[in-house]
Design an enzyme around this catalytic site. Sequence first.
Site, mmCIF file in Angstrom:
data_model
loop_
_atom_site.group_PDB
_atom_site.id
_atom_site.type_symbol
_atom_site.label_atom_id
_atom_site.label_comp_id
_atom_site.label_asym_id
_atom_site.label_seq_id
_atom_site.Cartn_x
_atom_site.Cartn_y
_atom_site.Cartn_z
ATOM 1 N N TYR A 173 0.799 -1.233 0.000
ATOM 2 C CA TYR A 173 0.000 0.000 0.000
ATOM 3 C C TYR A 173 0.831 1.282 0.000
ATOM 4 O O TYR A 173 0.287 2.370 -0.174
ATOM 5 C CB TYR A 173 -0.923 0.020 1.230
ATOM 6 N N HIS A 199 -4.389 6.120 -1.187
ATOM 7 C CA HIS A 199 -5.010 6.037 0.135
ATOM 8 C C HIS A 199 -3.990 6.297 1.242
ATOM 9 O O HIS A 199 -4.374 6.511 2.385
ATOM 10 C CB HIS A 199 -5.632 4.648 0.301
ATOM 11 N N TYR A 209 -4.852 -0.927 9.700
ATOM 12 C CA TYR A 209 -5.605 -0.791 8.456
ATOM 13 C C TYR A 209 -6.612 0.340 8.615
ATOM 14 O O TYR A 209 -7.066 0.651 9.714
ATOM 15 C CB TYR A 209 -6.261 -2.095 7.976
ATOM 16 N N ASN A 269 -9.738 1.104 8.036
ATOM 17 C CA ASN A 269 -11.085 1.114 8.627
ATOM 18 C C ASN A 269 -11.096 0.859 10.135
ATOM 19 O O ASN A 269 -12.159 0.801 10.734
ATOM 20 C CB ASN A 269 -12.000 0.122 7.890
ATOM 21 N N ASP A 271 -6.279 11.239 2.560
ATOM 22 C CA ASP A 271 -6.550 11.400 1.128
ATOM 23 C C ASP A 271 -7.995 11.843 0.949
ATOM 24 O O ASP A 271 -8.867 11.431 1.715
ATOM 25 C CB ASP A 271 -6.299 10.074 0.398
ATOM 26 N N ASN A 306 -13.463 5.742 5.296
ATOM 27 C CA ASN A 306 -13.546 4.756 6.379
ATOM 28 C C ASN A 306 -12.621 5.061 7.554
ATOM 29 O O ASN A 306 -12.947 4.746 8.694
ATOM 30 C CB ASN A 306 -13.277 3.351 5.855
#
Length: 193
Positions: free
Chosen positions: A20, A25, A71, A73, A98, A119
């Site tokens: 990632y 994101h 993560y 969320n 973002d 999220n």
Amino acid sequence: MAAQAPVQLVVGLGNPGPRYTETRHNAGFWFVDALARKHGGSFRPESKFAGEATRIRLDGRELWLLKPQTYMNRSGQSVKLLSAFYKVPVEAILVVHDEIDLPPGDVRLKRAGGHGGHNGLRDIMSHLGGDFLRLRIGVGHPGHKDEVVDYVLQRPSRDDEEQILHAIDRALDVMPEVAAGELERAMHKLHSK
């Protein structure tokens, strides 16, 4: 508008792991990494906060920087753990994330508000309420809401990436005002190109 508390904690949102690192994101991680580099901080894993954290001095003020490793969320967990431990009030927290509703190169500072479908913000709000500052880093929109998830989890084009990094640099320039709680001044500088 009531006086803004000086910022004590800057949270960059993103997803952990090499897969990632370069995705849209993770613009929040990009920002706090740049802020740490600029002020001599280096992130270390802090398992009690479910994240990576460092402290920096900015114009004589101590700031915590946090990258939740839960993560996106579940970001609120990490933010709540650190802010509770160091007794940081929610209004002294800046969350950097973002923003698909802004084009690459745009960056906006705002106080409180909704989650706009993000999220990470949604989870932080479920733990702390919504009265924190946000630094919204534009990453653009794919054009259709069904494509948003794939879009934010991809690396931006070279042009978009340059624009995003330029926006991050502009935001770094107003951090002394943000840290001091001089929000109007910071917004004026940041929002008038």
